[in-house]
Design a protein around this motif. Structure first.
Motif, PDB file in Angstrom:
ATOM      1  N   UNK A   1      -9.931 -57.853 -28.258  1.00 57.37           N
ATOM      2  CA  UNK A   1     -10.980 -58.055 -26.347  1.00 57.37           C
ATOM      3  C   UNK A   1     -10.347 -58.686 -25.591  1.00 57.37           C
ATOM      4  N   UNK A   2     -10.019 -59.404 -25.928  1.00 64.20           N
ATOM      5  CA  UNK A   2      -8.865 -60.152 -24.911  1.00 64.20           C
ATOM      6  C   UNK A   2      -7.861 -59.374 -24.109  1.00 64.20           C
ATOM      7  N   UNK A   3      -7.076 -59.774 -25.509  1.00 66.32           N
ATOM      8  CA  UNK A   3      -5.646 -58.723 -25.862  1.00 66.32           C
ATOM      9  C   UNK A   3      -5.745 -57.352 -25.030  1.00 66.32           C
ATOM     10  N   UNK A   4      -6.469 -56.533 -25.386  1.00 71.49           N
ATOM     11  CA  UNK A   4      -7.292 -55.280 -25.087  1.00 71.49           C
ATOM     12  C   UNK A   4      -7.263 -54.960 -23.349  1.00 71.49           C
ATOM     13  N   UNK A   5      -8.385 -56.255 -22.813  1.00 70.79           N
ATOM     14  CA  UNK A   5      -8.113 -56.336 -21.355  1.00 70.79           C
ATOM     15  C   UNK A   5      -7.350 -56.732 -20.066  1.00 70.79           C
ATOM     16  N   UNK A   6      -6.066 -57.559 -20.748  1.00 72.51           N
ATOM     17  CA  UNK A   6      -5.109 -57.845 -20.395  1.00 72.51           C
ATOM     18  C   UNK A   6      -4.110 -56.897 -20.680  1.00 72.51           C
TER      19      UNK A   6
ATOM     20  N   UNK B   1      -3.087 -55.375 -17.381  1.00 70.94           N
ATOM     21  CA  UNK B   1      -1.706 -55.700 -16.459  1.00 70.94           C
ATOM     22  C   UNK B   1      -1.315 -53.904 -16.306  1.00 70.94           C
ATOM     23  N   UNK B   2      -1.560 -53.011 -17.342  1.00 64.89           N
ATOM     24  CA  UNK B   2      -1.442 -51.708 -16.559  1.00 64.89           C
ATOM     25  C   UNK B   2      -1.441 -51.352 -15.151  1.00 64.89           C
ATOM     26  N   UNK B   3      -2.909 -51.255 -14.652  1.00 68.36           N
ATOM     27  CA  UNK B   3      -3.826 -50.501 -13.680  1.00 68.36           C
ATOM     28  C   UNK B   3      -2.736 -51.723 -12.814  1.00 68.36           C
ATOM     29  N   UNK B   4      -2.369 -52.769 -12.929  1.00 64.63           N
ATOM     30  CA  UNK B   4      -1.516 -53.872 -12.111  1.00 64.63           C
ATOM     31  C   UNK B   4      -0.268 -52.716 -11.803  1.00 64.63           C
ATOM     32  N   UNK B   5       0.292 -52.822 -12.206  1.00 63.85           N
ATOM     33  CA  UNK B   5       1.870 -51.970 -12.709  1.00 63.85           C
ATOM     34  C   UNK B   5       1.324 -51.122 -11.867  1.00 63.85           C
ATOM     35  N   UNK B   6       0.521 -49.543 -12.166  1.00 65.78           N
ATOM     36  CA  UNK B   6       0.197 -49.072 -10.812  1.00 65.78           C
ATOM     37  C   UNK B   6       0.025 -48.850 -10.259  1.00 65.78           C
ATOM     38  N   UNK B   7      -1.159 -50.566  -9.515  1.00 64.78           N
ATOM     39  CA  UNK B   7      -0.808 -50.263  -7.550  1.00 64.78           C
ATOM     40  C   UNK B   7       0.087 -50.906  -7.470  1.00 64.78           C
ATOM     41  N   UNK B   8       1.522 -51.579  -8.191  1.00 66.68           N
ATOM     42  CA  UNK B   8       2.924 -51.741  -7.711  1.00 66.68           C
ATOM     43  C   UNK B   8       3.446 -50.825  -7.203  1.00 66.68           C
ATOM     44  N   UNK B   9       3.606 -49.905  -8.539  1.00 66.27           N
ATOM     45  CA  UNK B   9       4.519 -48.538  -8.423  1.00 66.27           C
ATOM     46  C   UNK B   9       3.718 -48.272  -6.816  1.00 66.27           C
ATOM     47  N   UNK B  10       2.558 -47.547  -6.914  1.00 71.57           N
ATOM     48  CA  UNK B  10       1.877 -47.286  -5.812  1.00 71.57           C
ATOM     49  C   UNK B  10       2.599 -48.328  -4.160  1.00 71.57           C
ATOM     50  N   UNK B  11       2.733 -49.434  -4.601  1.00 71.89           N
ATOM     51  CA  UNK B  11       2.265 -49.783  -2.391  1.00 71.89           C
ATOM     52  C   UNK B  11       3.786 -49.923  -2.288  1.00 71.89           C
ATOM     53  N   UNK B  12       5.254 -49.877  -3.625  1.00 69.17           N
ATOM     54  CA  UNK B  12       6.595 -49.937  -2.985  1.00 69.17           C
ATOM     55  C   UNK B  12       6.672 -48.454  -2.703  1.00 69.17           C
TER      56      UNK B  12
END
Length: 74
Positions: free
Chosen positions: A7-12, A16-27
């Motif tokens: 569960x922890x691995x799936x949440x992580x 990380x996927x959400x963080x990547x999406x936000x980073x790309x949009x912000x960039x």
């Protein structure tokens, strides 16, 4: 691996996927803003030069020319 680790691995992975999406949009937004800024500065400098040449040919007072060019730039 036990269930808690999975569960922890799936949440992580999801985080990380959400963080990547936000980073790309912000960039993309940052790059777009930089391009708009550079284009705006280029247009302001061009307008300032054009105004200075035009007012110089019309024999306008240098103080007024300088003032008008600065106002046009900003």
């Amino acid at each position: 691996m036990n269930m808690l680790d999975q569960a922890s691995t799936a949440q992580l992975a999801k985080l990380l996927s959400q963080l990547q999406d936000v980073s790309v949009n912000f960039g993309v937004r940052i790059v777009t803003a930089g391009l708009i800024l550079m284009a705006g500065r280029w247009m302001a400098k061009t307008l300032k030069r054009l105004l200075k040449k035009t007012m110089g040919r019309a024999n306008v007072d240098p103080t007024l020319t300088s003032f008008a060019c600065n106002i046009a730039f900003y």
